[in-house]
Design an enzyme around this catalytic site. Structure first.
Site, PDB file in Angstrom:
ATOM      1  N   ASP A  71       0.850  -1.186   0.000  1.00  0.00           N
ATOM      2  CA  ASP A  71       0.000   0.000   0.000  1.00  0.00           C
ATOM      3  C   ASP A  71       0.887   1.238   0.000  1.00  0.00           C
ATOM      4  O   ASP A  71       1.667   1.452   0.927  1.00  0.00           O
ATOM      5  CB  ASP A  71      -0.879  -0.037   1.265  1.00  0.00           C
ATOM      6  N   HIS A 102      -0.448   4.397  -0.353  1.00  0.00           N
ATOM      7  CA  HIS A 102      -1.239   5.568   0.077  1.00  0.00           C
ATOM      8  C   HIS A 102      -1.194   6.716  -0.919  1.00  0.00           C
ATOM      9  O   HIS A 102      -1.221   7.874  -0.527  1.00  0.00           O
ATOM     10  CB  HIS A 102      -0.728   6.096   1.424  1.00  0.00           C
ATOM     11  N   GLU A 122      -1.491  -1.112  -3.899  1.00  0.00           N
ATOM     12  CA  GLU A 122      -2.642  -0.271  -3.547  1.00  0.00           C
ATOM     13  C   GLU A 122      -2.322   1.216  -3.628  1.00  0.00           C
ATOM     14  O   GLU A 122      -1.271   1.653  -3.163  1.00  0.00           O
ATOM     15  CB  GLU A 122      -3.062  -0.658  -2.125  1.00  0.00           C
ATOM     16  N   GLU A 148     -10.284   3.378  -1.236  1.00  0.00           N
ATOM     17  CA  GLU A 148     -10.530   3.911   0.109  1.00  0.00           C
ATOM     18  C   GLU A 148     -10.658   5.431   0.103  1.00  0.00           C
ATOM     19  O   GLU A 148     -11.181   6.009   1.047  1.00  0.00           O
ATOM     20  CB  GLU A 148      -9.433   3.464   1.090  1.00  0.00           C
ATOM     21  N   HIS A 197     -12.104  -1.545   2.296  1.00  0.00           N
ATOM     22  CA  HIS A 197     -11.148  -0.971   3.234  1.00  0.00           C
ATOM     23  C   HIS A 197     -11.776  -1.058   4.615  1.00  0.00           C
ATOM     24  O   HIS A 197     -12.800  -0.443   4.885  1.00  0.00           O
ATOM     25  CB  HIS A 197     -10.908   0.493   2.841  1.00  0.00           C
TER      26      HIS A 197
HETATM   27  O1  D8T Z   1      -5.436   0.406   3.392  1.00  0.00           O
HETATM   28  C1  D8T Z   1      -5.227   0.703   4.553  1.00  0.00           C
HETATM   29  O2  D8T Z   1      -5.560  -0.003   5.491  1.00  0.00           O
HETATM   30  C2  D8T Z   1      -4.518   1.997   4.855  1.00  0.00           C
HETATM   31  O3  D8T Z   1      -4.680   2.868   3.798  1.00  0.00           O
HETATM   32  C3  D8T Z   1      -4.943   2.599   6.189  1.00  0.00           C
HETATM   33  O4  D8T Z   1      -6.197   3.210   6.067  1.00  0.00           O
HETATM   34  C4  D8T Z   1      -3.951   3.626   6.668  1.00  0.00           C
HETATM   35  O5  D8T Z   1      -2.703   3.034   6.769  1.00  0.00           O
HETATM   36  C5  D8T Z   1      -4.341   4.191   8.020  1.00  0.00           C
HETATM   37  O6  D8T Z   1      -3.410   5.170   8.404  1.00  0.00           O
HETATM   38 MG    MG Z   2      -4.818   1.701   1.930  1.00  0.00          MG
END
Ligand code: D8T
Ligand code: MG
Length: 388
Positions: A214, A216, A240, A266, A316
């Site tokens: 991930d 972000h 991701e 998400e 998510h």
């Molecule tokens: O896909 C996930 O779980 C991440 O994008 C989390 O929402 C994030 O690391 C929370 O700080």
């Molecule tokens: Mg994520």
């Protein structure tokens, strides 16, 4: 049946220092959500969850104000079982094809962002009430569940190159997970060091455990493509949010550049965002967040788009217990439903807000079969942490 009251409260739960992790965006010191409580005149109570930020950290005052001051007065007196009608009125306001029962005109509050998150919180509570009124779990009302339990993946993986293998293997040993997710991107600097961490992870896990990454949304398109090339042979389950959610074409370019599957969602708000992802061929896996995307009503539509485009649905679930349970119901009922996220960071709103526990056994999570969402909210816990 009529709605008597709608109340949103911001729950702010500090995380003890020893349990905090350092994410891409800094040290995570709290877990936050907005708890929505809807009560009917006949005494049924439903709970929902809305979220202002994907990371579940920090301020939720705007969302609370929106629900309590704008949505609540419009909802009181309505039949809570008319979920599609109420959804449409909340989203489309006076443009809706449906009206409020008493002929009130509802303003158009916004088509993305906190307005849609607010709808999510209300929607979850309405489904909870509907299920409780019929003595049926939500998945049954959505058409039935595909299985009694579904596979989960352990979501964490912030450790550096030297520690990542041990950290991820710890998850595998703890819950018997057959899949794990680690963070890459800003957390480790550049695609080359990310790829080194991924290789270390794969080496420790062996070929039999699913591995997702991930970012972000923190890479540029060029960096994301480079990363895909470097890890193409590591058999990733998915990569991701390679680039910012605002650059869907860029994401499609990354996806087309290698065989690494792309996951996203998400950061999206409704079916129209997911339709764009699908049409642009930007993703292989859709990840709506039930506390953000418009709730169960909208997530089922997003699941239908996923199915129609031959994609998979993996919500998510970095959330509190209510949005988590909602994600389980939707995954179990949707033809595209695939795998469930289980956060391994400190998550008191998953483990302490509900009286039930969500436990992973042999990498699988039970789909709740109690009425409604199947979550008994601890009012004592909620009151202890309510800020507004
Ligand atoms: O896909 C996930 O779980 C991440 O994008 C989390 O929402 C994030 O690391 C929370 O700080
Ligand atoms: Mg994520």
């Amino acid at each position: 049946m009529k709605i008597k009251s709608v109340l949103a409260r911001w729950l702010h739960v500090p995380i003890p220092y020893e349990q905090q992790h350092v994410s891409d965006f800094g040290r995570v010191a709290s877990f936050d959500c907005v708890l929505v409580r809807i009560e009917t005149a006949c005494g049924l109570v439903g709970y929902g969850e809305a979220k202002e930020e994907v990371g579940s950290e920090g301020n939720s005052q705007a969302l609370v104000a929106l629900i309590n001051e704008k949505y609540a007065p419009a909802l009181v007196g309505e039949d809570p079982r008319d979920i599609s009608r109420l959804w449409e009125v909340m989203y489309n306001g006076c443009r809706a094809h449906y009206a409020l029962a008493e002929g009130h005109v509802f303003p158009i509050l916004g088509r993305r962002g906190v307005s849609v998150s607010a709808i999510s919180g209300v929607d979850l509570a309405l489904w909870d009430i509907l299920g409780k009124s019929l003595g049926a779990p939500v998945w049954r009302l959505l058409g039935g569940r595909k299985a009694e339990r579904m596979p989960a993946y352990a979501s964490g993986g912030w450790a550096d190159e030297a520690g990542i293998g041990r950290q991820l293997m710890g998850y595998v040993e703890r819950g018997g997970f057959k899949a794990v997710k680690m963070r890459v991107g800003v957390i480790d600097g550049d695609p080359v060091s990310s790829a080194r961490r991924v290789r270390a992870a794969r080496e420790a896990l062996g070929p039999g455990i699913g591995l997702a990454c991930d970012a972000h949304g923190t890479y540029t398109v060029a960096q994301a493509k480079r990363f895909c090339r470097l890890v193409e042979d590591e058999n990733l389950m998915w990569f991701e949010e390679p680039v910012t959610a605002d650059d869907k074409r860029g994401m499609a370019e990354v996806r087309a550049s290698s065989s690494v599957p792309i996951a996203a969602g998400e950061s999206e708000f409704n079916r129209f965002d997911f339709r764009d992802l699908a049409e642009l061929r930007a993703a292989d896996v859709f990840q709506p967040d039930l506390a953000i995307c418009g709730g169960i009503t909208e997530a089922m539509r997003i699941g239908a788009i996923a199915s129609a485009f031959n994609l998979r649905l993996a919500p998510h679930l970095w959330t509190g217990a209510l949005a988590f349970a909602a994600g389980l119901h939707v995954s179990a009922a949707s033809p595209a439903g695939w795998i469930l996220e289980y956060s391994l960071g400190a998550n008191p709103l998953l483990h302490e807000l509900a009286e039930e526990t969500f436990t992973v056994v042999d990498g699988m999570l039970d789909i709740p079969d109690r009425p409604g969402l199947g979550v008994t909210v601890s009012e004592a816990f909620a009151q202890r942490h309510a800020i507004a």
